[in-house]
Design a protein around this motif. Structure first.
Motif, PDB file in Angstrom:
ATOM      1  N   ALA A 121      -9.598   5.094  -6.929  1.00 27.31           N
ATOM      2  CA  ALA A 121     -11.383   4.820  -6.369  1.00 27.31           C
ATOM      3  C   ALA A 121     -11.866   6.289  -7.476  1.00 27.31           C
ATOM      4  O   ALA A 121     -12.736   6.220  -6.772  1.00 27.31           O
ATOM      5  CB  ALA A 121     -10.724   5.275  -5.068  1.00 27.31           C
ATOM      6  N   ASP A 122     -11.638   7.805  -7.346  1.00 30.05           N
ATOM      7  CA  ASP A 122     -11.018   8.491  -7.332  1.00 30.05           C
ATOM      8  C   ASP A 122     -11.981   8.560  -8.732  1.00 30.05           C
ATOM      9  O   ASP A 122     -13.328   9.055  -9.168  1.00 30.05           O
ATOM     10  CB  ASP A 122     -10.772  10.317  -7.454  1.00 30.05           C
ATOM     11  N   PHE A 175       0.785  -1.538   0.006  1.00 31.10           N
ATOM     12  CA  PHE A 175      -0.312  -0.046  -0.068  1.00 31.10           C
ATOM     13  C   PHE A 175       0.856   1.401   0.204  1.00 31.10           C
ATOM     14  O   PHE A 175       0.421   2.793  -1.021  1.00 31.10           O
ATOM     15  CB  PHE A 175      -0.796   0.026   1.119  1.00 31.10           C
ATOM     16  N   GLY A 221      -0.084   3.118  -2.846  1.00 31.65           N
ATOM     17  CA  GLY A 221      -1.130   4.221  -2.249  1.00 31.65           C
ATOM     18  C   GLY A 221      -1.617   5.408  -2.919  1.00 31.65           C
ATOM     19  O   GLY A 221      -3.418   5.275  -2.786  1.00 31.65           O
ATOM     20  N   GLY A 222      -1.165   5.952  -3.504  1.00 34.61           N
ATOM     21  CA  GLY A 222      -1.794   7.039  -4.560  1.00 34.61           C
ATOM     22  C   GLY A 222      -2.689   7.001  -5.787  1.00 34.61           C
ATOM     23  O   GLY A 222      -3.732   6.957  -5.931  1.00 34.61           O
ATOM     24  N   ASN A 223      -1.652   5.574  -5.933  1.00 33.99           N
ATOM     25  CA  ASN A 223      -2.820   4.917  -7.937  1.00 33.99           C
ATOM     26  C   ASN A 223      -3.683   4.418  -7.021  1.00 33.99           C
ATOM     27  O   ASN A 223      -5.151   4.231  -7.615  1.00 33.99           O
ATOM     28  CB  ASN A 223      -1.974   3.675  -8.139  1.00 33.99           C
ATOM     29  N   TYR A 224      -3.711   3.787  -5.724  1.00 32.71           N
ATOM     30  CA  TYR A 224      -5.233   3.755  -5.754  1.00 32.71           C
ATOM     31  C   TYR A 224      -6.648   3.769  -5.072  1.00 32.71           C
ATOM     32  O   TYR A 224      -7.228   4.153  -5.919  1.00 32.71           O
ATOM     33  CB  TYR A 224      -4.781   2.249  -4.030  1.00 32.71           C
ATOM     34  N   ARG A 225      -6.011   5.291  -4.395  1.00 31.93           N
ATOM     35  CA  ARG A 225      -6.914   6.463  -4.283  1.00 31.93           C
ATOM     36  C   ARG A 225      -7.369   6.844  -5.808  1.00 31.93           C
ATOM     37  O   ARG A 225      -8.098   7.437  -5.815  1.00 31.93           O
ATOM     38  CB  ARG A 225      -5.906   7.418  -3.499  1.00 31.93           C
ATOM     39  N   ARG A 226      -6.520   6.943  -6.324  1.00 28.31           N
ATOM     40  CA  ARG A 226      -6.768   7.594  -7.926  1.00 28.31           C
ATOM     41  C   ARG A 226      -7.623   7.007  -8.511  1.00 28.31           C
ATOM     42  O   ARG A 226      -8.800   7.290  -9.622  1.00 28.31           O
ATOM     43  CB  ARG A 226      -5.372   8.297  -8.634  1.00 28.31           C
TER      44      ARG A 226
END
Length: 160
Positions: free
Chosen positions: A124-125, A113, A117-122
């Motif tokens: 999700a957005d 993560f 993490g940054g990729n997962y958040r982007r």
């Protein structure tokens, strides 16, 4: 959320965008694997272990080989490398001494993560910009496209 109006696209344009997405994904996976001290195959297998654990399932070495479309001999090398790197360990099945489960190290998920993490958040957005019915179409397409790629991989391996 109401369905948004999306720009029109032909099948050819969508296919070209898919090819670009896959190509960038391959480059990104190589970079992330190197950053995490793994190769792409090992990173992919670790992802399968974490996915199974997230679903409350255990994954045997044989299951992992099947998910990754690898031989059982190749998966032994993968597990050895994941153990050496501190991402996973073997656990014997108490009911069947021949079966070995692959279990992630307690820090593995956090380590991944940190990198992703940054990729997962982007992502999700990005998914949040789509309606439930659009997400259903995307999920269906991705599931079916994965099956198509699996068939293509098997055909290519049989031709070798």
């Amino acid at each position: 959320m109401a369905d948004k109006t999306r720009p029109p696209a032909t099948r050819e344009q969508a296919h070209a965008q898919m090819d670009r997405f896959i190509a960038l994904g391959i480059v990104a996976q190589h970079h992330m694997a190197q950053r995490l001290g793994l190769n792409v195959t090992d990173l992919t297998c670790l992802g399968f272990v974490l996915e199974a654990e997230g679903a409350g399932e255990s994954v045997s070495a044989g299951d992992l080989a099947q998910r990754a479309n690898l031989t059982t001999g190749a998966i032994t090398g993968v597990i050895n490398r994941l153990e050496r790197a501190g991402y996973a360990r073997r656990e014997n099945d108490p009911n069947d001494r021949r079966r070995v489960y692959v279990v992630s190290d307690a820090s593995a998920s956090a380590r991944l993560f940190e990198a992703y993490g940054g990729n997962y958040r982007r992502m999700a957005d990005l998914f949040a910009d789509y309606s439930p019915s659009e997400i259903a179409v995307l999920s269906d397409w991705l599931t079916r496209a994965t099956a198509v790629l699996g068939v293509s991989l098997n055909e290519a391996r049989e031709a070798d």
